[in-house]
Design a protein around this motif. Sequence first.
Motif, short mmCIF file in Angstrom:
data_model
loop_
_atom_site.label_atom_id
_atom_site.label_comp_id
_atom_site.label_asym_id
_atom_site.label_seq_id
_atom_site.Cartn_x
_atom_site.Cartn_y
_atom_site.Cartn_z
N PRO A 154 -1.45 -6.93 16.96
CA PRO A 154 -2.41 -7.25 15.89
C PRO A 154 -3.27 -6.04 15.57
O PRO A 154 -3.87 -5.45 16.45
CB PRO A 154 -3.24 -8.38 16.49
CG PRO A 154 -2.32 -9.01 17.51
CD PRO A 154 -1.54 -7.87 18.09
N GLY A 166 1.78 -6.32 12.42
CA GLY A 166 1.70 -7.12 13.63
C GLY A 166 2.48 -8.42 13.53
O GLY A 166 3.22 -8.65 12.57
N LEU A 224 -1.33 -11.52 12.15
CA LEU A 224 -2.44 -11.26 13.07
C LEU A 224 -2.89 -9.82 12.89
O LEU A 224 -2.10 -8.88 13.03
CB LEU A 224 -2.00 -11.51 14.51
CG LEU A 224 -1.58 -12.94 14.85
CD1 LEU A 224 -1.16 -13.03 16.32
CD2 LEU A 224 -2.71 -13.93 14.56
N THR A 225 -4.19 -9.62 12.59
CA THR A 225 -4.70 -8.29 12.26
C THR A 225 -6.12 -8.15 12.79
O THR A 225 -7.09 -8.52 12.11
CB THR A 225 -4.68 -8.05 10.74
OG1 THR A 225 -3.39 -8.39 10.22
CG2 THR A 225 -4.98 -6.60 10.41
#
Length: 290
Positions: free
Chosen positions: A210, A220, A237-238
């Motif tokens: 992420p 991600g 997801l970051t």
Amino acid sequence: MHDVIEAGTPHRRRWIGIAVLVGVLAVPAAGLLISRNPDEPPGPARPDMALSGTPRPSTYQYESTPNVLRAEPRREGEEEAIDVVFPDGTEAEVRYPARLQLGRKGSRPTQGVWSEGPALRFRKLYAPLGGQPLNGRRIRGLTSNVSLWTFPSGQLLIYEFGDWRIALLDRPDPLTFEQRMEWARALKGRVTSGGYLVLSASKPVHLSGPGDRLGGEPAGPGLLFGGGLSQMVSLVLTKNCPRNGGIPPEVRQNGRGADGTCKGDVFVSASGEAPFVKSALKGIKVKLKQ
């Protein structure tokens, strides 16, 4: 250059029934993967991103269609909610306006992968809508669950994890045979009780985490809802999500308007008609589970 191919052809197997989306992510090999600090190479897989243990028993019914997981949503007023699992094992609850019908559209995993060494190699894993490349031909098996295929745009590896078929396009700088064998053995997958695919990797291959980025785009663990020329939504997801994060190419591929925004540590993007995109970016809520 990004190539994404989708088509449909009937077949008897449960998961292989419509031929195929293959996300093609072609970028120069040098300097491809950029972490949150663009001046530093991505580090090894982080301990805090370890895969979760025994999958949580699901109380919901899931419908499996060709390389797509459709979750039966919980209706709560004008919203629906589904429980999802990202390819790194992160669990989350996704709430959205019922008219978006994300549960019915179904989701597929997306995941960036890179290898250490003198020449950095980056690839992106997709779940094709059918499990094999359009107009493709199987060349040979590499391991018990990985085979090498060729199709008009190049060669790719097809991984089989349970009923999931995951594609890795080997370009622009193809791996050697020894490297392909290394990548075939290094990537592993397990399927949760709810049907989601969770991936892991062993050195020298790593999963993008992420917050890792490729050419300004989030690389991600992600989930892609919809496909083909239809409306699409991507959740990636970051960590430390930037407000100007780039739209993943698999979302832009349908040729219609696309936009994205951060929802906490998740980058949400959508494409399709303007009202759909606006509703998705405003109404989708993602609650990550600890």
